[in-house]
Enzyme design. Structure first.
Site, mmCIF file in Angstrom:
data_model
loop_
_atom_site.group_PDB
_atom_site.id
_atom_site.type_symbol
_atom_site.label_atom_id
_atom_site.label_comp_id
_atom_site.label_asym_id
_atom_site.label_seq_id
_atom_site.Cartn_x
_atom_site.Cartn_y
_atom_site.Cartn_z
ATOM 1 N NE ARG A 159 22.725 0.014 -23.283
ATOM 2 C CZ ARG A 159 21.865 0.458 -22.384
ATOM 3 N NH1 ARG A 159 21.098 -0.406 -21.749
ATOM 4 N NH2 ARG A 159 21.757 1.735 -22.130
ATOM 5 N NE ARG A 171 26.978 6.591 -19.898
ATOM 6 C CZ ARG A 171 25.789 6.290 -19.404
ATOM 7 N NH1 ARG A 171 24.928 5.657 -20.122
ATOM 8 N NH2 ARG A 171 25.509 6.604 -18.166
ATOM 9 N NE ARG A 215 26.201 -4.710 -20.492
ATOM 10 C CZ ARG A 215 25.308 -5.454 -19.875
ATOM 11 N NH1 ARG A 215 25.606 -6.700 -19.570
ATOM 12 N NH2 ARG A 215 24.143 -4.968 -19.542
ATOM 13 C CG ASP A 256 28.279 3.889 -14.094
ATOM 14 O OD1 ASP A 256 27.847 3.912 -15.255
ATOM 15 O OD2 ASP A 256 27.671 4.411 -13.133
ATOM 16 C CE1 TYR A 273 20.832 7.100 -11.383
ATOM 17 C CE2 TYR A 273 22.502 8.802 -11.260
ATOM 18 C CZ TYR A 273 21.598 8.058 -11.998
ATOM 19 O OH TYR A 273 21.464 8.270 -13.343
HETATM 20 O O1 CP3 Z 1 32.358 5.811 -23.130
HETATM 21 C C1 CP3 Z 1 31.973 6.347 -22.086
HETATM 22 O O2 CP3 Z 1 31.320 7.407 -22.070
HETATM 23 C C2 CP3 Z 1 32.471 5.716 -20.810
HETATM 24 C C3 CP3 Z 1 31.709 5.219 -19.851
HETATM 25 C C4 CP3 Z 1 30.592 5.814 -19.017
HETATM 26 C C5 CP3 Z 1 29.594 4.963 -18.498
HETATM 27 N N1 CP3 Z 1 28.870 5.654 -17.583
HETATM 28 C C6 CP3 Z 1 29.435 3.559 -18.870
HETATM 29 C C7 CP3 Z 1 28.064 2.996 -18.876
HETATM 30 C C8 CP3 Z 1 30.388 7.081 -18.456
HETATM 31 C C9 CP3 Z 1 31.131 8.377 -18.726
HETATM 32 C C10 CP3 Z 1 29.290 6.949 -17.537
HETATM 33 C C11 CP3 Z 1 28.817 8.044 -16.669
HETATM 34 C C12 CP3 Z 1 27.515 7.905 -16.013
HETATM 35 N N2 CP3 Z 1 26.951 6.792 -15.454
HETATM 36 C C13 CP3 Z 1 26.657 8.998 -15.771
HETATM 37 C C14 CP3 Z 1 26.937 10.422 -16.136
HETATM 38 C C15 CP3 Z 1 26.710 10.663 -17.585
HETATM 39 C C16 CP3 Z 1 25.266 10.634 -17.978
HETATM 40 O O3 CP3 Z 1 24.905 9.784 -18.776
HETATM 41 O O4 CP3 Z 1 24.533 11.499 -17.496
HETATM 42 C C17 CP3 Z 1 25.500 8.488 -15.129
HETATM 43 C C18 CP3 Z 1 24.293 9.289 -14.715
HETATM 44 C C19 CP3 Z 1 25.712 7.097 -14.910
HETATM 45 C C20 CP3 Z 1 24.816 6.130 -14.240
HETATM 46 C C21 CP3 Z 1 24.350 5.103 -15.182
HETATM 47 N N3 CP3 Z 1 25.130 4.039 -15.632
HETATM 48 C C22 CP3 Z 1 23.087 4.994 -15.796
HETATM 49 C C23 CP3 Z 1 21.949 5.974 -15.587
HETATM 50 C C24 CP3 Z 1 23.105 3.838 -16.600
HETATM 51 C C25 CP3 Z 1 21.950 3.231 -17.350
HETATM 52 C C26 CP3 Z 1 21.453 4.020 -18.462
HETATM 53 C C27 CP3 Z 1 22.224 3.835 -19.717
HETATM 54 O O5 CP3 Z 1 22.574 4.847 -20.369
HETATM 55 O O6 CP3 Z 1 22.436 2.700 -20.088
HETATM 56 C C28 CP3 Z 1 24.402 3.295 -16.523
HETATM 57 C C29 CP3 Z 1 24.902 2.126 -17.233
HETATM 58 C C30 CP3 Z 1 26.052 2.329 -18.154
HETATM 59 N N4 CP3 Z 1 27.182 3.035 -17.832
HETATM 60 C C31 CP3 Z 1 26.208 1.813 -19.476
HETATM 61 C C32 CP3 Z 1 27.475 2.222 -19.924
HETATM 62 C C33 CP3 Z 1 28.146 1.871 -21.216
HETATM 63 C C34 CP3 Z 1 25.233 0.920 -20.205
HETATM 64 C C35 CP3 Z 1 25.252 -0.385 -19.509
HETATM 65 C C36 CP3 Z 1 24.912 -1.584 -20.318
HETATM 66 O O7 CP3 Z 1 25.778 -2.093 -21.026
HETATM 67 O O8 CP3 Z 1 23.788 -2.079 -20.174
#
Ligand code: CP3
Length: 345
Positions: free
Chosen positions: A31, A27, A40, A76, A153
């Site tokens: 945020r 990540r 965002r 994502d 999920y």
């Molecule tokens: O820079 C990076 O790492 C690139 C982007 C990335 C995102 N999601 C963007 C994102 C990556 C590699 C992911 C993978 C992802 N998504 C996983 C596997 C990695 C992990 O964290 O275990 C999972 C389980 C998801 C599903 C997901 N997407 C969740 C559970 C959430 C909400 C929780 C959170 O951390 O915010 C997201 C949203 C998400 N995906 C955000 C980002 C930057 C935040 C969204 C926002 O801006 O509100």
């Protein structure tokens, strides 16, 4: 350079030829970054993912701001679930939500067939834009969810702690479970190979929640499907296989495949690598919460990992999981600098 690091991985990650341990962060975008929050404020999360120019911009923000050694595609793992017709949304503050979760064998049979190339062309377009804009400064890493984490999920309908619905489904509906996992494996293969065709140079397979399973359940109900994904990734592209809470599953995860095994902070890196063996590279494994502490503590955490690994080639420094949104950007910049400084040979 190293026997432990697969040659294709070296080729993909040009900067592994530099004299320090490469670092990228889980990540990496998000945020905690003001640049991301500004984007965002104007776009919803899914809207950002579906806008290739915006997704490319977010992908490059951490490369410029943090000095990391790879770009991680902004996308994502759940984007490929939307076309199944289950109603995917990201609710503010609560993460992903699936409106119509999978509850029965009939629900699995009703899932809409997905042609990934037609479903997520915006992801592949973002890859092409990022590669152009990066001009080979650093490699680009793509990613997808592993079948178990995607299934969790779909069945839970959102985040879960105990994964009870998933575990019940796995036991009570074995045929539907395997049918679902087979569908998800096919989708994941198309998703990563589409990213590779568009230009990503390595892929990470996220089985984020697989640590909830017993080794026997992993071996019987999950491993064959993860293996079927990894075996079908375009040859020559390195695969990073990651999960959290996987201390009891490491040898099975290795058996499922991957050139690199990603570790979270709940295991000690050196003994975990011992158990995995010398023929895989290892990525990890600082607790992301360390980044909320003072600089001295961050340095101590970095040093502990680098000392444990002791310059052994094939280590990629990373956090054990995603960056918390409360993390100061300056601390992330300091972390990247420290890894480079303390690992310079
Ligand atoms: O820079 C990076 O790492 C690139 C982007 C990335 C995102 N999601 C963007 C994102 C990556 C590699 C992911 C993978 C992802 N998504 C996983 C596997 C990695 C992990 O964290 O275990 C999972 C389980 C998801 C599903 C997901 N997407 C969740 C559970 C959430 C909400 C929780 C959170 O951390 O915010 C997201 C949203 C998400 N995906 C955000 C980002 C930057 C935040 C969204 C926002 O801006 O509100």
């Amino acid at each position: 350079m190293s026997a432990a690091l697969p040659a294709p991985f070296l080729q993909a990650c040009r900067r592994l030829a530099t004299p320090f341990t490469p670092v990228w962060l889980m990540r990496q975008a998000g945020r905690y970054m003001p640049e991301y929050r500004a984007m965002r404020a104007r776009h919803g999360f899914l809207e950002l993912c579906k806008n290739p120019a915006a997704a490319a911009e977010v992908t490059l923000q951490p490369v410029d701001a943090l000095g990391v050694d790879a770009a991680i595609l902004f996308a994502d793992i759940l984007l490929v679930l939307e076309p199944l017709g289950v109603g995917l949304e990201f609710t503010r503050g609560e993460g992903p939500h699936i409106e119509r979760p999978v509850k029965s064998a009939e629900d699995v049979a009703r899932l809409v067939p997905v042609v990934v190339d037609e479903a997520v062309p915006f992801v592949f377009e973002a890859v092409r834009l990022v590669r152009k804009q990066l001009a080979d400064r650093v490699p680009l890493i793509g990613f997808a969810g592993a079948p178990f984490t995607l299934a969790s999920y779909l069945i839970e309908g959102g985040p879960s702690r105990e994964f009870l619905r998933t575990k019940r489904f796995m036991r009570d509906e074995p045929a539907a479970w395997h049918a679902l996992m087979t569908r998800l494996a096919d989708i994941t293969v198309a998703y990563v190979n589409g990213q590779i065709a568009a230009g990503v140079q390595a892929v990470q397979l996220f089985d984020s929640w697989v640590g909830t399973l017993s080794p026997a359940d992993y071996r019987d109900s999950v491993l064959p499907h993860s293996r079927s994904v990894i075996e079908r990734v375009t040859p020559g592209i390195p695969v990073i296989h990651f999960g959290t809470g996987t201390g009891g599953l490491l040898s099975l995860m290795k058996a499922a495949g991957g050139d690199v095994i990603g570790l979270d902070w709940r295991v000690e890196i050196a003994p975990a690598w011992e158990r995995l063996g010398p023929d895989v590279a290892v990525q990890g494994n600082l607790d992301p919460a360390v980044l909320l502490a003072g600089i001295g503590e961050i340095r101590r955490g970095v040093k502990e990992i680098l000392d444990a690994v002791a310059g052994r080639p094939g280590h990629i420094f990373n956090l054990g999981h995603g960056i918390h949104k409360e993390t100061p950007v300056d601390s992330v910049v300091a972390l990247v600098d420290m890894v480079h400084e303390l690992s310079t040979r």
